[in-house]
Design an enzyme around this catalytic site. Structure first.
Site, mmCIF file in Angstrom:
data_model
loop_
_atom_site.group_PDB
_atom_site.id
_atom_site.type_symbol
_atom_site.label_atom_id
_atom_site.label_comp_id
_atom_site.label_asym_id
_atom_site.label_seq_id
_atom_site.Cartn_x
_atom_site.Cartn_y
_atom_site.Cartn_z
ATOM 1 N N SER A 1 5.188 11.853 20.312
ATOM 2 C CA SER A 1 5.319 12.129 18.974
ATOM 3 C C SER A 1 4.495 12.124 17.633
ATOM 4 C CB SER A 1 6.660 10.856 18.257
ATOM 5 O OG SER A 1 6.712 10.869 16.859
ATOM 6 N N ASP B 1 8.844 13.924 13.153
ATOM 7 C CA ASP B 1 9.479 13.603 12.784
ATOM 8 C C ASP B 1 9.911 13.740 11.265
ATOM 9 O OD1 ASP B 1 10.596 10.762 15.348
ATOM 10 O OD2 ASP B 1 8.336 10.498 15.325
ATOM 11 N N MET C 1 10.977 12.934 7.617
ATOM 12 C CA MET C 1 12.104 12.047 7.355
ATOM 13 C C MET C 1 11.684 12.009 5.818
ATOM 14 S SD MET C 1 10.482 8.243 9.143
ATOM 15 C CE MET C 1 10.274 8.396 10.741
ATOM 16 N N HIS D 1 12.275 16.809 14.656
ATOM 17 C CA HIS D 1 13.540 15.694 14.678
ATOM 18 C C HIS D 1 13.403 15.220 13.228
ATOM 19 C CE1 HIS D 1 14.782 11.207 15.639
ATOM 20 N NE2 HIS D 1 15.348 11.782 14.763
ATOM 21 N N GLY E 1 13.104 5.784 11.408
ATOM 22 C CA GLY E 1 12.647 5.340 10.554
ATOM 23 C C GLY E 1 10.882 4.667 11.229
ATOM 24 N N PHE E 2 10.989 4.423 12.080
ATOM 25 C CA PHE E 2 9.811 3.689 12.159
ATOM 26 C C PHE E 2 9.044 4.167 13.763
ATOM 27 C CE2 PHE E 2 12.059 1.808 8.434
ATOM 28 C CZ PHE E 2 10.678 2.081 7.988
ATOM 29 N N GLY E 3 8.575 4.020 13.813
ATOM 30 C CA GLY E 3 7.297 4.247 14.953
ATOM 31 C C GLY E 3 7.045 2.876 15.723
ATOM 32 N N GLY E 4 6.840 2.731 16.589
ATOM 33 C CA GLY E 4 6.237 0.754 16.946
ATOM 34 C C GLY E 4 8.126 0.158 16.879
ATOM 35 N N GLY F 1 12.205 6.647 21.055
ATOM 36 C CA GLY F 1 12.044 5.233 20.344
ATOM 37 C C GLY F 1 12.002 3.515 21.442
ATOM 38 N N GLY F 2 10.510 3.947 21.778
ATOM 39 C CA GLY F 2 10.149 2.529 22.233
ATOM 40 C C GLY F 2 10.298 2.759 23.815
ATOM 41 N N GLY G 1 5.652 7.868 21.221
ATOM 42 C CA GLY G 1 4.844 8.321 19.510
ATOM 43 C C GLY G 1 3.443 6.812 20.229
ATOM 44 N N SER G 2 4.087 5.514 19.931
ATOM 45 C CA SER G 2 3.056 4.845 19.787
ATOM 46 C C SER G 2 2.546 4.525 21.226
ATOM 47 C CB SER G 2 3.349 3.668 19.331
ATOM 48 O OG SER G 2 4.558 2.866 19.275
HETATM 49 C C1 DX5 Z 1 11.465 6.921 15.291
HETATM 50 C C2 DX5 Z 1 10.724 8.244 15.646
HETATM 51 C C3 DX5 Z 1 10.905 8.263 16.696
HETATM 52 C C4 DX5 Z 1 8.840 7.765 16.813
HETATM 53 C C5 DX5 Z 1 8.954 7.026 18.076
HETATM 54 O O1 DX5 Z 1 12.440 7.591 13.540
HETATM 55 O O2 DX5 Z 1 12.147 9.400 15.194
HETATM 56 O O3 DX5 Z 1 10.000 9.640 17.638
HETATM 57 O O4 DX5 Z 1 7.732 8.234 16.360
HETATM 58 O O5 DX5 Z 1 7.636 5.780 17.674
HETATM 59 P P1 DX5 Z 1 7.570 4.968 19.046
HETATM 60 O O6 DX5 Z 1 7.237 6.037 20.527
HETATM 61 O O7 DX5 Z 1 6.737 4.384 19.274
HETATM 62 O O8 DX5 Z 1 9.144 4.140 19.650
HETATM 63 ZN ZN ZN Z 2 11.538 11.246 17.033
#
Ligand code: DX5
Ligand code: ZN
Length: 216
Positions: free
Chosen positions: A8, A35, A37, A66, A142-145, A176-177, A197-198
């Site tokens: 991501s 992503d 948003m 996404h 909504g958020f990574g990590g 996610g995660g 992502g992270s």
């Molecule tokens: C969250 C996004 C994800 C995000 C995942 O809303 O849809 O794609 O980038 O991030 P990680 O892998 O850090 O959970």
């Molecule tokens: Zn995503």
């Protein structure tokens, strides 16, 4: 067959985006996950068309888009013009999901439907044959990590069962995660595609992390 890995871009360094995309280009990453948003469907704003439109010039990798926005149906033409391979829309954002899915396919993209953590996979029973992929959120979007929601593993297994029963070739993607530990459980339960992502971008050697995720 190796697991499909879609890093991501949300976790990339936006001041060095070109460098990070080149790293992905050289890596074994199968797709790039984008992503989008809008600050309404989710409590955050990411990036939009000025960034998305530049990406297809910078990479040959398929773009997995996404959309975490209300009324994604409004942007089908723009997402197709940006060269997306997959267009993921949230079930929770589409009143007329069947129509949206057909329009995505008519524009030459592969339709995928995304489910929030609280949405049961059984809601997809009727539309499953029309989908190329289902994206199960394993965090609230909504958020990574964020921390992985363990119940997702059971949802993957349940969805896999539905797919086998209906004899469709729908891919199961999870977002996610995701790391090597949660990824292992997801792949064992039937996941085909892992978004990370992270875990990728914060690792010492992102290309090696991608390689290890693909080997799950
Ligand atoms: C969250 C996004 C994800 C995000 C995942 O809303 O849809 O794609 O980038 O991030 P990680 O892998 O850090 O959970
Ligand atoms: Zn995503």
């Amino acid at each position: 067959m190796s697991t499909i890995v879609a890093p991501s871009l949300l976790a990339a360094d936006f001041l060095n985006l070109e460098r990070d995309i080149e790293m992905l280009n050289r890596s074994e990453a199968d797709w790039i996950h984008l992503d989008i948003m809008d600050g309404v469907f989710v409590p955050n704003i990411s990036f939009g068309f000025p960034v998305i439109n530049l990406l297809k010039k910078a990479t040959q990798k398929p773009l997995d888009v996404h959309l975490m926005i209300v009324q994604p149906v409004k942007f089908i033409d723009e997402i197709a013009a940006a060269g997306a391979a997959y267009m993921n829309v949230h079930l929770e954002a589409c009143v007329h999901l069947h129509r949206v899915v057909q329009e995505i396919r008519n524009k030459g993209m592969k339709p995928a439907v995304t489910l929030n953590p609280h949405t049961p996979v059984t809601l997809l029973e009727e539309i499953l044959p029309d989908l190329e992929m289902v994206l199960l959120m394993s965090v609230n979007p909504g958020f990574g990590g964020q921390q992985f929601i363990e119940g997702t593993v059971r949802k993957v297994a349940q969805l896999k069962e539905m797919i086998l029963k209906q004899h469709t070739s729908t891919l199961i993607e999870v977002d996610g995660g995701v790391n090597l530990e949660t990824g292992r459980k997801l792949v064992d339960a039937g996941a085909d595609v892992l978004v990370a992502g992270s875990y990728v971008f914060n690792s010492e050697d992102p290309a090696e992390t991608i390689r290890m995720l693909r080997a799950l």
